[in-house]
Scaffold this motif. Sequence first.
Motif, PDB file in Angstrom:
ATOM      1  N   PHE A  44       0.825  -1.197   0.000  1.00  7.24           N
ATOM      2  CA  PHE A  44       0.000   0.000   0.000  1.00  7.24           C
ATOM      3  C   PHE A  44       0.861   1.250   0.000  1.00  7.24           C
ATOM      4  O   PHE A  44       1.988   1.259   0.488  1.00  7.24           O
ATOM      5  N   VAL A  45       0.331   2.310  -0.600  1.00 10.68           N
ATOM      6  CA  VAL A  45       1.019   3.601  -0.645  1.00 10.68           C
ATOM      7  C   VAL A  45       0.530   4.421   0.539  1.00 10.68           C
ATOM      8  O   VAL A  45      -0.608   4.879   0.575  1.00 10.68           O
ATOM      9  N   ASP A  46       1.391   4.574   1.529  1.00 11.56           N
ATOM     10  CA  ASP A  46       1.014   5.281   2.749  1.00 11.56           C
ATOM     11  C   ASP A  46       2.296   5.604   3.512  1.00 11.56           C
ATOM     12  O   ASP A  46       3.380   5.128   3.151  1.00 11.56           O
ATOM     13  N   SER A  47       2.182   6.397   4.566  1.00 10.29           N
ATOM     14  CA  SER A  47       3.364   6.737   5.359  1.00 10.29           C
ATOM     15  C   SER A  47       3.837   5.558   6.202  1.00 10.29           C
ATOM     16  O   SER A  47       4.994   5.511   6.620  1.00 10.29           O
ATOM     17  N   THR A  48       2.950   4.600   6.468  1.00  5.72           N
ATOM     18  CA  THR A  48       3.320   3.410   7.226  1.00  5.72           C
ATOM     19  C   THR A  48       4.043   2.418   6.321  1.00  5.72           C
ATOM     20  O   THR A  48       3.614   2.157   5.202  1.00  5.72           O
ATOM     21  N   LEU A  90      11.089  -4.347   5.214  1.00  3.68           N
ATOM     22  CA  LEU A  90      10.215  -3.196   5.398  1.00  3.68           C
ATOM     23  C   LEU A  90      10.258  -2.336   4.144  1.00  3.68           C
ATOM     24  O   LEU A  90      11.332  -1.924   3.697  1.00  3.68           O
ATOM     25  N   VAL A  91       9.082  -2.089   3.560  1.00  2.71           N
ATOM     26  CA  VAL A  91       8.983  -1.356   2.303  1.00  2.71           C
ATOM     27  C   VAL A  91       8.183  -0.076   2.524  1.00  2.71           C
ATOM     28  O   VAL A  91       6.993  -0.130   2.847  1.00  2.71           O
ATOM     29  N   ALA A  92       8.835   1.064   2.359  1.00  2.00           N
ATOM     30  CA  ALA A  92       8.150   2.355   2.424  1.00  2.00           C
ATOM     31  C   ALA A  92       7.810   2.771   0.993  1.00  2.00           C
ATOM     32  O   ALA A  92       8.693   2.858   0.141  1.00  2.00           O
ATOM     33  N   ALA A  93       6.510   2.997   0.746  1.00  2.99           N
ATOM     34  CA  ALA A  93       6.061   3.298  -0.617  1.00  2.99           C
ATOM     35  C   ALA A  93       5.301   4.611  -0.691  1.00  2.99           C
ATOM     36  O   ALA A  93       4.462   4.794  -1.562  1.00  2.99           O
ATOM     37  N   ASN A  94       5.614   5.525   0.209  1.00  9.99           N
ATOM     38  CA  ASN A  94       4.836   6.762   0.296  1.00  9.99           C
ATOM     39  C   ASN A  94       4.910   7.596  -0.978  1.00  9.99           C
ATOM     40  O   ASN A  94       3.998   8.364  -1.281  1.00  9.99           O
ATOM     41  N   ASN A  95       6.001   7.467  -1.741  1.00  5.11           N
ATOM     42  CA  ASN A  95       6.173   8.266  -2.959  1.00  5.11           C
ATOM     43  C   ASN A  95       5.871   7.476  -4.228  1.00  5.11           C
ATOM     44  O   ASN A  95       6.067   7.997  -5.334  1.00  5.11           O
ATOM     45  N   ALA A  96       5.418   6.261  -4.099  1.00  5.02           N
ATOM     46  CA  ALA A  96       5.177   5.428  -5.280  1.00  5.02           C
ATOM     47  C   ALA A  96       3.841   5.774  -5.925  1.00  5.02           C
ATOM     48  O   ALA A  96       2.829   5.927  -5.232  1.00  5.02           O
ATOM     49  N   PRO A  97       3.795   5.894  -7.257  1.00  6.06           N
ATOM     50  CA  PRO A  97       2.509   6.076  -7.943  1.00  6.06           C
ATOM     51  C   PRO A  97       1.709   4.786  -7.950  1.00  6.06           C
ATOM     52  O   PRO A  97       2.252   3.695  -7.719  1.00  6.06           O
ATOM     53  N   ASP A  98       0.425   4.897  -8.207  1.00  9.15           N
ATOM     54  CA  ASP A  98      -0.444   3.730  -8.250  1.00  9.15           C
ATOM     55  C   ASP A  98       0.041   2.741  -9.312  1.00  9.15           C
ATOM     56  O   ASP A  98       0.409   3.129 -10.425  1.00  9.15           O
ATOM     57  N   LEU A  99       0.083   1.472  -8.945  1.00 12.27           N
ATOM     58  CA  LEU A  99       0.471   0.353  -9.810  1.00 12.27           C
ATOM     59  C   LEU A  99       1.954   0.372 -10.195  1.00 12.27           C
ATOM     60  O   LEU A  99       2.362  -0.345 -11.114  1.00 12.27           O
ATOM     61  N   GLY A 226      -6.004   4.616   5.386  1.00 13.27           N
ATOM     62  CA  GLY A 226      -6.699   5.846   5.712  1.00 13.27           C
ATOM     63  C   GLY A 226      -6.755   6.128   7.188  1.00 13.27           C
ATOM     64  O   GLY A 226      -6.454   5.270   8.025  1.00 13.27           O
ATOM     65  N   SER A 227      -7.167   7.339   7.495  1.00  8.41           N
ATOM     66  CA  SER A 227      -7.263   7.786   8.885  1.00  8.41           C
ATOM     67  C   SER A 227      -8.688   8.160   9.278  1.00  8.41           C
ATOM     68  O   SER A 227      -8.908   8.702  10.355  1.00  8.41           O
ATOM     69  N   ALA A 228      -9.643   7.883   8.393  1.00  6.62           N
ATOM     70  CA  ALA A 228     -11.033   8.261   8.679  1.00  6.62           C
ATOM     71  C   ALA A 228     -11.552   7.485   9.898  1.00  6.62           C
ATOM     72  O   ALA A 228     -11.508   6.261   9.918  1.00  6.62           O
ATOM     73  N   PRO A 229     -12.042   8.194  10.934  1.00  2.00           N
ATOM     74  CA  PRO A 229     -12.504   7.500  12.141  1.00  2.00           C
ATOM     75  C   PRO A 229     -13.868   6.839  11.951  1.00  2.00           C
ATOM     76  O   PRO A 229     -14.604   7.130  11.000  1.00  2.00           O
ATOM     77  N   ARG A 230     -14.187   5.950  12.858  1.00  2.89           N
ATOM     78  CA  ARG A 230     -15.481   5.277  12.897  1.00  2.89           C
ATOM     79  C   ARG A 230     -16.602   6.295  13.071  1.00  2.89           C
ATOM     80  O   ARG A 230     -16.464   7.283  13.810  1.00  2.89           O
TER      81      ARG A 230
END
Length: 248
Positions: A44-48, A90-99, A226-230
Amino acid sequence: MRHFSIVIVLLSVALLAPVSASAGISKIRVYNEDFSPGTTIPVFVDSTRNSIRVIGQFMDLCTGVQSSDSSFVVTVGDRSPGTNSSVEILVAANNAPDLDEAIITIKFLSGQETFRIKAYKSKITKMEILGKGTSPTCQAGETLTLAIEGHGLDHVALGPTARMMEIADLAEGGPHYTMGAYSGGATSARVPIQCTKSGVFSIVREWFWDKRLAQYTSAPFTVVRGSAPRISVTVTAPPTPIKRPAGA
């Protein structure tokens, strides 16, 4: 004495022999799912960072890791020794484009092993019930509109988790709600939700998955970040009609 020297040389050669490619990767574990060595691993593309567990003999003895694409930053995490050892990549993909895709190389003193990854940029950053504020309520029979914002939402759909939660709602005295069809573009989406009975129900990000990954059991749910809460919705009974005297 000469015989003793030969033995020492043979032992030295055995200890320094390559330990990487002799056994290879037996499986790769990520998102609580096992992937075969030749499978392209979704990330996934995220900061995590993505935690990818590579399992196989001598994997814990790797000396480093490298990505063929600079959009992915890779490092070695923890190691587990033993007959079926493993190493965490550990793979950081925060800057990777989709696909975006890359080949990850695991290095050893002699030799290397590789596997392929592919980035999915599906992310929910905000969810809200339109016109209802942060503590939404509705009357039985009323239809709400769930508005979603994020990235790659045109690849997202309501998944089995959403239906399972409806089943769980039935077990708790429901149905308190029913969901309509998901419709969305790249950055926004809508889901109609009809309130059906007094009570409380929750809307969570886990309702949604990336339908491009439907062949995997766990990945479709995990890759939608995502960070959207319940959101907790309270359903009230419709107002009781006022009875007027006959002839009034």
